[in-house]
Structure formats: C-alpha cells, structure tokens
Design a protein around this motif. Structure first.
Motif, PDB file in Angstrom:
ATOM      1  N   MET A   8       3.448  -2.507  -2.088  1.00  0.00           N
ATOM      2  CA  MET A   8       1.759  -2.199  -1.901  1.00  0.00           C
ATOM      3  C   MET A   8       1.285  -3.223  -1.695  1.00  0.00           C
ATOM      4  O   MET A   8      -0.166  -3.147  -0.925  1.00  0.00           O
ATOM      5  N   ARG A   9       1.770  -4.657  -2.140  1.00  0.00           N
ATOM      6  CA  ARG A   9       0.815  -5.639  -1.257  1.00  0.00           C
ATOM      7  C   ARG A   9       0.564  -5.689   0.504  1.00  0.00           C
ATOM      8  O   ARG A   9      -0.627  -6.150   0.669  1.00  0.00           O
ATOM      9  N   ILE A  10       1.923  -5.430   0.759  1.00  0.00           N
ATOM     10  CA  ILE A  10       2.053  -5.797   1.852  1.00  0.00           C
ATOM     11  C   ILE A  10       1.072  -4.980   2.547  1.00  0.00           C
ATOM     12  O   ILE A  10       0.060  -4.628   4.026  1.00  0.00           O
ATOM     13  N   PHE A  11       1.514  -3.399   1.867  1.00  0.00           N
ATOM     14  CA  PHE A  11       0.992  -2.150   2.628  1.00  0.00           C
ATOM     15  C   PHE A  11      -0.713  -2.343   2.068  1.00  0.00           C
ATOM     16  O   PHE A  11      -1.329  -2.975   3.389  1.00  0.00           O
ATOM     17  N   GLY A  12      -1.437  -3.166   1.675  1.00  0.00           N
ATOM     18  CA  GLY A  12      -2.527  -3.337   1.233  1.00  0.00           C
ATOM     19  C   GLY A  12      -3.145  -4.669   2.223  1.00  0.00           C
ATOM     20  O   GLY A  12      -3.595  -4.484   3.295  1.00  0.00           O
ATOM     21  N   THR A  13      -2.054  -5.615   2.272  1.00  0.00           N
ATOM     22  CA  THR A  13      -2.084  -6.788   4.044  1.00  0.00           C
ATOM     23  C   THR A  13      -1.779  -6.192   5.377  1.00  0.00           C
ATOM     24  O   THR A  13      -3.240  -6.552   6.252  1.00  0.00           O
ATOM     25  N   LEU A  14      -1.214  -5.423   5.254  1.00  0.00           N
ATOM     26  CA  LEU A  14      -1.475  -4.726   6.570  1.00  0.00           C
ATOM     27  C   LEU A  14      -2.440  -3.229   7.305  1.00  0.00           C
ATOM     28  O   LEU A  14      -3.503  -3.577   8.270  1.00  0.00           O
ATOM     29  N   ARG A  15      -3.610  -3.401   6.163  1.00  0.00           N
ATOM     30  CA  ARG A  15      -4.427  -2.414   6.374  1.00  0.00           C
ATOM     31  C   ARG A  15      -5.501  -3.412   6.364  1.00  0.00           C
ATOM     32  O   ARG A  15      -6.196  -3.008   7.610  1.00  0.00           O
ATOM     33  N   ALA A  16      -5.428  -4.322   5.386  1.00  0.00           N
ATOM     34  CA  ALA A  16      -6.477  -5.656   5.818  1.00  0.00           C
ATOM     35  C   ALA A  16      -6.355  -6.051   7.268  1.00  0.00           C
ATOM     36  O   ALA A  16      -7.827  -6.460   7.583  1.00  0.00           O
ATOM     37  N   LEU A  17      -5.682  -6.065   7.906  1.00  0.00           N
ATOM     38  CA  LEU A  17      -5.692  -6.850   9.107  1.00  0.00           C
ATOM     39  C   LEU A  17      -5.869  -5.997  10.403  1.00  0.00           C
ATOM     40  O   LEU A  17      -6.114  -6.525  11.528  1.00  0.00           O
ATOM     41  N   SER A  18      -5.772  -4.740  10.109  1.00  0.00           N
ATOM     42  CA  SER A  18      -5.759  -3.681  10.972  1.00  0.00           C
ATOM     43  C   SER A  18      -7.442  -3.266  10.989  1.00  0.00           C
ATOM     44  O   SER A  18      -8.677  -3.322  10.650  1.00  0.00           O
ATOM     45  N   ASP A  19      -7.852  -2.700  12.237  1.00  0.00           N
ATOM     46  CA  ASP A  19      -9.072  -2.105  12.668  1.00  0.00           C
ATOM     47  C   ASP A  19      -9.070  -0.787  12.868  1.00  0.00           C
ATOM     48  O   ASP A  19      -9.918  -0.031  12.356  1.00  0.00           O
ATOM     49  N   VAL A  20      -8.299   0.091  12.813  1.00  0.00           N
ATOM     50  CA  VAL A  20      -7.888   1.159  12.184  1.00  0.00           C
ATOM     51  C   VAL A  20      -6.847   1.594  11.658  1.00  0.00           C
ATOM     52  O   VAL A  20      -6.068   0.975  12.349  1.00  0.00           O
ATOM     53  N   ILE A  21      -6.988   2.948  10.755  1.00  0.00           N
ATOM     54  CA  ILE A  21      -5.509   3.104   9.971  1.00  0.00           C
ATOM     55  C   ILE A  21      -5.423   4.678  10.643  1.00  0.00           C
ATOM     56  O   ILE A  21      -6.279   5.457  10.106  1.00  0.00           O
TER      57      ILE A  21
END
Length: 254
Positions: free
Chosen positions: A65-78
């Motif tokens: 979930m930490r990695i999940f949150g990191t990937l979200r935070a790096l993106s422009d769009v999900i």
C-alpha cells in the motif's frame, strides 16, 4: 525491505527496514521522455489470482500500500475501469504532504486526476469520486455512449472524453486523449479487463507487479483478461524488492 535487483555497490544492509517515501519515489520515478508513459500497478497471488472474492486488497500488504500510494502520487492521471470503481469503492485522490514538493517541482497539481474508462457509464454519479474531487474526474467513453448517461455524468461535474467511435474506448485513443491534456504520466490500476485491453493494444510501457506469497486456488481472474495477443511482448526487469515474502517488481517494455 531489501533490494534484490539491480545489485550495485550501494546494495547493502542500509536497504533493510522501511523505505521512506522519498526513497520509493526515486526507485519508481517515471523515465524522462517527451511522450506519454503508461504504467500499470497490480498484485497477484503465487497461483496467478489477481483478486480474492472480487477484490485485490486481501492479497496486499502494508508495504504494498505504501508503494501503491507512491505510484499514485507520482502520476498525472490514474486510469481505472468502471468495474473496479464499483468493486473497490473508489474515492477522489487526496493530496499527500510527503509528495507535495516533488509534485510542485514536476509541474503537477496537488493531486492526480482520476479517469474512469466505461462504455455504458453504468456508474453512481452521486459518489464523492464525481461530486467532490479536487480536480474534475474524467469519464473516458465512446462516441456511441448512452446520451442520457453522458448528460448525467456532466451534471455531476465529470468531464466526458470521447476516445472511441463505438460505445467503447479504444486504448490508443485514450492514451492520446490524456496526453493531449498534459496528463503524460499515466497509471492504471485495473481491473484485469482494462489492463488486458492496454496489453492487446500494445500501449502499456511498464508493469509494477506485487507478487503476494499467498495461494488462493478458485477461479479468480488473472491480472490481465481478454483475448490473447498475437505475439507476446517482452519486458525487462528494472527493479526487484522483497519484504516478508512479498516481491515488488518493476518491468519495462523492451
């Protein structure tokens, strides 16, 4: 958590323990490219299940979930499919203080946009995902989508984006439409049907896959569904982390 690949002179006992968000952000940074980049983030059991009882969360872990949150935070769009929105109870993305400076330096807004891929727009437009996001939720659909549902989505505050000539979305057109809006760093979280469509269209650039040390049996879907591709694409391993038997991988298309 320890890094198993790549092995460098810096790979040592210092990798042990919980990684900071800064360390994770460096490990999962988007590549420098002039075009768009579509990354997928999925989790799978040892026996290939992408879900358990219809949801991915039972296969996850705190570090996942930490990695999940990191990937979200790096993106422009999900980018997410309508079925996943319904099953997983999607809510608007939220601003994360740990990534605020990084997003500002990258020219990004406080939160990523969420884009829902749907043919029939069979969604509850009264949910917070549509009524109270910091930035309007995008609804990606086809030109033949039901007009009454399109109007309802727009009344709820969503922005409807046509990315297909029929009722459904054409993956390559969806990627192009998002890139035209300046949303170049893309993250898809599924579900399996949507990921399968991106794979079949040849537009997936990267897969971040968590392999969960669990066996589920049953008939759960794999992480990617739909018809087989004519010729499988090759991906190379970029990163491999391990903690408590979970493997956190990052693969890039060759």
């Amino acid at each position: 958590m320890r890094r198993l690949f790549p092995v460098t002179d810096q790979t040592s006992a210092s990798d042990q323990g919980e990684w900071s968000f800064d360390a994770l952000a460096e490990a999962y940074a988007y590549p420098e490219t002039e075009g768009s980049w579509l990354r997928a983030n999925m989790v799978s059991s040892l026996d290939g299940a992408g879900q358990h009882e219809g949801r991915s969360q039972p296969l996850s872990s705190a570090t996942d979930m930490r990695i999940f949150g990191t990937l979200r935070a790096l993106s422009d769009v999900i980018v997410v499919g309508a079925e996943t929105v319904r099953q997983e109870g999607y809510r608007p993305a939220r601003a994360r203080e740990a990534f605020a400076a990084r997003r500002a330096a990258a020219g990004q807004g406080p939160v990523p946009v969420i884009a829902v891929v749907t043919a029939g727009l069979d969604l509850d437009f009264g949910l917070p995902l549509f009524t109270s996001p910091q930035v309007p939720t995008l609804v990606l659909t086809g030109a033949a989508a039901p007009p009454d549902r399109v109007r309802e989505a727009e009344r709820a505050g969503a922005e409807v984006v046509v990315a297909g000539d029929g009722p459904g979305v054409e993956p390559a057109r969806a990627v192009a439409a998002l890139a035209e809006r300046g949303l170049r760093r893309m993250l898809t979280e599924g579900g399996p049907r949507l990921l399968g469509q991106f794979v079949a269209a040849g537009v997936l650039d990267e897969l971040c896959l968590t392999v969960s040390p669990m066996l589920t049996a049953g008939s759960a879907q794999r992480i990617a569904g739909g018809p087989s591709v004519t010729a499988p694409e090759h991906f190379r391993l970029e990163l491999l982390l391990e903690e408590a038997g979970f493997l956190y991988t990052r693969y890039r298309r060759i």
